[in-house]
Design a protein around this motif. Sequence first.
Motif, PDB file in Angstrom:
ATOM      1  N   ILE A  19       0.803  -1.148  -0.076  1.00 50.25           N
ATOM      2  CA  ILE A  19       0.006  -0.084   0.007  1.00 50.25           C
ATOM      3  C   ILE A  19       0.860   1.121   0.076  1.00 50.25           C
ATOM      4  CG2 ILE A  19      -1.858  -1.125   1.171  1.00 50.25           C
ATOM      5  CD1 ILE A  19      -1.030   0.422   3.864  1.00 50.25           C
ATOM      6  N   SER A  44       1.029   4.567   1.796  1.00 45.34           N
ATOM      7  CA  SER A  44       0.629   5.025   3.179  1.00 45.34           C
ATOM      8  C   SER A  44       0.497   6.626   3.113  1.00 45.34           C
ATOM      9  CB  SER A  44       1.111   4.551   4.402  1.00 45.34           C
ATOM     10  OG  SER A  44       0.300   5.019   5.406  1.00 45.34           O
ATOM     11  N   GLY A  60      -0.817   7.704   5.579  1.00 46.46           N
ATOM     12  CA  GLY A  60      -1.380   7.529   7.178  1.00 46.46           C
ATOM     13  C   GLY A  60      -0.694   7.746   8.217  1.00 46.46           C
ATOM     14  N   VAL A  61       0.682   8.267   7.798  1.00 47.91           N
ATOM     15  CA  VAL A  61       1.706   8.022   9.079  1.00 47.91           C
ATOM     16  C   VAL A  61       1.834   9.609   9.562  1.00 47.91           C
ATOM     17  CG1 VAL A  61       4.018   7.255   9.561  1.00 47.91           C
ATOM     18  CG2 VAL A  61       2.835   6.326   7.705  1.00 47.91           C
ATOM     19  N   GLY A  62       1.660   9.448  10.916  1.00 50.41           N
ATOM     20  CA  GLY A  62       1.933  10.556  11.531  1.00 50.41           C
ATOM     21  C   GLY A  62       3.171  11.078  12.201  1.00 50.41           C
ATOM     22  N   GLU A  63       4.336  10.766  11.555  1.00 54.12           N
ATOM     23  CA  GLU A  63       5.881  11.127  11.804  1.00 54.12           C
ATOM     24  C   GLU A  63       6.502  11.246  10.354  1.00 54.12           C
ATOM     25  OE1 GLU A  63       8.314   7.977  13.496  1.00 54.12           O
ATOM     26  OE2 GLU A  63       6.770   6.402  12.876  1.00 54.12           O
ATOM     27  N   ASP A  85       8.960  11.186   7.590  1.00 57.63           N
ATOM     28  CA  ASP A  85       9.554  10.044   6.767  1.00 57.63           C
ATOM     29  C   ASP A  85      10.857  10.344   6.723  1.00 57.63           C
ATOM     30  OD1 ASP A  85       8.784  12.713   5.140  1.00 57.63           O
ATOM     31  OD2 ASP A  85       9.680  11.610   3.333  1.00 57.63           O
ATOM     32  N   ASP A 112       6.970  21.627   2.590  1.00 57.25           N
ATOM     33  CA  ASP A 112       6.529  22.631   1.798  1.00 57.25           C
ATOM     34  C   ASP A 112       6.088  22.490   0.472  1.00 57.25           C
ATOM     35  OD1 ASP A 112       5.053  25.136   1.624  1.00 57.25           O
ATOM     36  OD2 ASP A 112       6.760  26.349   1.133  1.00 57.25           O
ATOM     37  N   HIS A 113       6.885  21.803  -0.292  1.00 61.87           N
ATOM     38  CA  HIS A 113       6.842  21.387  -1.622  1.00 61.87           C
ATOM     39  C   HIS A 113       5.800  20.541  -1.800  1.00 61.87           C
ATOM     40  CE1 HIS A 113      11.317  22.757  -2.759  1.00 61.87           C
ATOM     41  NE2 HIS A 113      10.435  23.537  -2.795  1.00 61.87           N
ATOM     42  N   ALA A 167       4.056  13.474   5.047  1.00 61.41           N
ATOM     43  CA  ALA A 167       5.264  12.852   5.511  1.00 61.41           C
ATOM     44  C   ALA A 167       5.540  11.473   4.786  1.00 61.41           C
ATOM     45  CB  ALA A 167       5.342  12.624   7.071  1.00 61.41           C
ATOM     46  N   THR A 168       5.585  11.547   3.424  1.00 62.53           N
ATOM     47  CA  THR A 168       6.109  10.808   2.649  1.00 62.53           C
ATOM     48  C   THR A 168       6.545  11.151   1.220  1.00 62.53           C
ATOM     49  OG1 THR A 168       5.476   8.448   1.799  1.00 62.53           O
ATOM     50  CG2 THR A 168       3.755  10.129   1.392  1.00 62.53           C
ATOM     51  N   MET A 194       7.716  12.653  -2.338  1.00 60.55           N
ATOM     52  CA  MET A 194       7.016  13.059  -3.322  1.00 60.55           C
ATOM     53  C   MET A 194       6.323  12.025  -4.395  1.00 60.55           C
ATOM     54  SD  MET A 194       6.047  16.165  -3.934  1.00 60.55           S
ATOM     55  CE  MET A 194       4.857  15.962  -5.237  1.00 60.55           C
ATOM     56  N   LYS A 195       7.138  11.298  -4.752  1.00 61.35           N
ATOM     57  CA  LYS A 195       6.745  10.211  -5.634  1.00 61.35           C
ATOM     58  C   LYS A 195       5.596   9.576  -5.189  1.00 61.35           C
ATOM     59  CE  LYS A 195      10.379   8.676  -8.694  1.00 61.35           C
ATOM     60  NZ  LYS A 195      11.600   9.043  -8.491  1.00 61.35           N
ATOM     61  N   GLU A 222       2.447  11.565  -5.385  1.00 59.56           N
ATOM     62  CA  GLU A 222       1.832  11.706  -6.683  1.00 59.56           C
ATOM     63  C   GLU A 222       1.177  10.532  -7.237  1.00 59.56           C
ATOM     64  OE1 GLU A 222       6.011  12.633  -8.488  1.00 59.56           O
ATOM     65  OE2 GLU A 222       4.762  13.505 -10.110  1.00 59.56           O
TER      66      GLU A 222
END
Lengths: 164, 388
Positions: free
Chosen positions: B34, B36, B38-41, B43, B298-299, B369-370, B372-373, B376
């Motif tokens: 998957i 995600s 969904g991660v609150g921390e 990357d 920010d990006h 927090a993951t 850019m790829k 997208e």
Amino acid sequence: MKDLKTEILNILAEDSTKNRDTVAAMVGIDRAALDQAIKELEEDRIILKYTAIIDWDRINTEPMVYARIDVQVQPQREVGFDDIARRIGGFPEVKSLMLVSGKFDFALMVEAPTMMEVSNFVSGKLSTIDGIKSTWTNFVLKKYKENEVFYGEEESDKRQAVLL
Amino acid sequence: MSFQPDHYITEDIKAIPPSGIRKFFDLCANSKDIISLGVGEPDFVSPWTIREACVYSLEKGYTMYTSNYGMLELRQEIVRYLYERFGLSYDENKEVIVTVGASEAIDMALRTLLNPGDEVLIPEPCYVSYQACTLMSHGKPVMIPTTAAKEFKLTPEDIEAKITPKSKVLMLSYPNNPTGAVLTRDELLALAEVAKKHDLIVISDEIYSELTYEHEPVSFASLPGMKERTILVSGLSKAFAMTGWRVGYIACDAEFIQAMVKIHQYTILCAPIMGQIAAIEAFRNGIKEVARMRTEYDHRRRYIVKKAKDIGLDMVSPEGAFYAFPSIEKFGMDCETFATRLLQEKKVAVVPGNAFGKSGEGFIRCSYATSMKQIEEAFHRIDQFIND
Ligand SMILES: Cc1ncc(COP(=O)(O)O)c(C=O)c1O
């Protein structure tokens, strides 16, 4: 946000294949404005070339030989470092070339198919250039990191899939 | 009669609702391949200089307890940081405790302040620990819904509407998890007036304060007259990508610290020395890494704002933390159904908004927090999911 062009350059330096629509969205401008900015950067030769970082040793059956060569120059009247640099850098074996402070004047990275060819280049071409006093050749044994990237496996994401 | 553990568990603990979306979490944990959101921390892995400093300290034999308050060197760094970044001045000897993450700080602050029945005003949607920790301290959580219409910003009127003679504590959490909302200095000043008027103590969870993208962050404690009534809670988890080190801190009035350190010394003793040493290095040499990560978040944030608009996902533009909180109301599903179907049909994990309180229904939290790829690809799939 930083200067727009710097922002764009930072993104492309990290990944020049990134989708241009994505890059435009990332810096908050529209696609046409981005294309124009990149065109200007290319025309001004701020962006010199788009390339890839490749682990050649894993794909070549006969790996290339790399050497870092330090060069000391005898300063001469009328001949500056820039002139000598142009002569050294003209050879296709020279992958990169820098003027450095310290004991040596130039540091270059050289690449050739065999150790013999590197040696021939140094003795036959490099050290015969006018003004070059001496050279030190250091063959590369193993490459670890290049342009911020480690050779080898990518670090995996070790986080849990969802977390509040 | 057979042995029933349930008999032995206190009513207080039973009263804490279990995470409503356990089922969804299990589903995510068991799904393969998957993407995600969904991660609150972060990357990012903690910057190397921080990790290296810790490794070195272990080699040198730093494996012992520290002062209950935390290492003096670290408290000095915290004080210096709070001064340089927010214009705050605290005394490292009396007004700071190093905690096991902001998590411990929140728990300790509430336990120190609440008598049974005291009310804690908690703007919602919000991070999940405020309500639970209030209940564990025998307090009464009073949720204050915030809405997309007002960009999830808490207003003085919202607070006024919930004030009772029992109101004692106001929880503030901006930049906000899960909404990404940030309050401006003026908006905070208006809340400060209410805090003064109703004599509220403010616990300000500023763990995301390094991650603001439109304005420089403002600490609630830096507002006129607010330092004395603010328990400033923060930590290194988000800004420095140091979640696993478990280092946070509290800065506030010395008398509060004296009270809190009783809890801290008898329950925790001290935050782990490895984390503390890493934190010292973070404050000394990690700040530029914070800036680098902020730029990258920010990006991604800008990309998501644009993409959400393109694919017809209604969303308040987030200004802080690393979360976007789009509305999914118009797709005719509740948020859990939406998230479950998105996971099953498109293999994208997001967190249903109701995990952050009732007022989160109708929304999903998308963490950026993951890479850019991944973002997208995730938005490509979300586009297919809502538009095909
Ligand atoms: C708003 C908020 N506060 C506190 C925490 C906990 O942080 P720490 O790792 O410092 O305990 C989190 C973690 O997700 C959070 O989102």
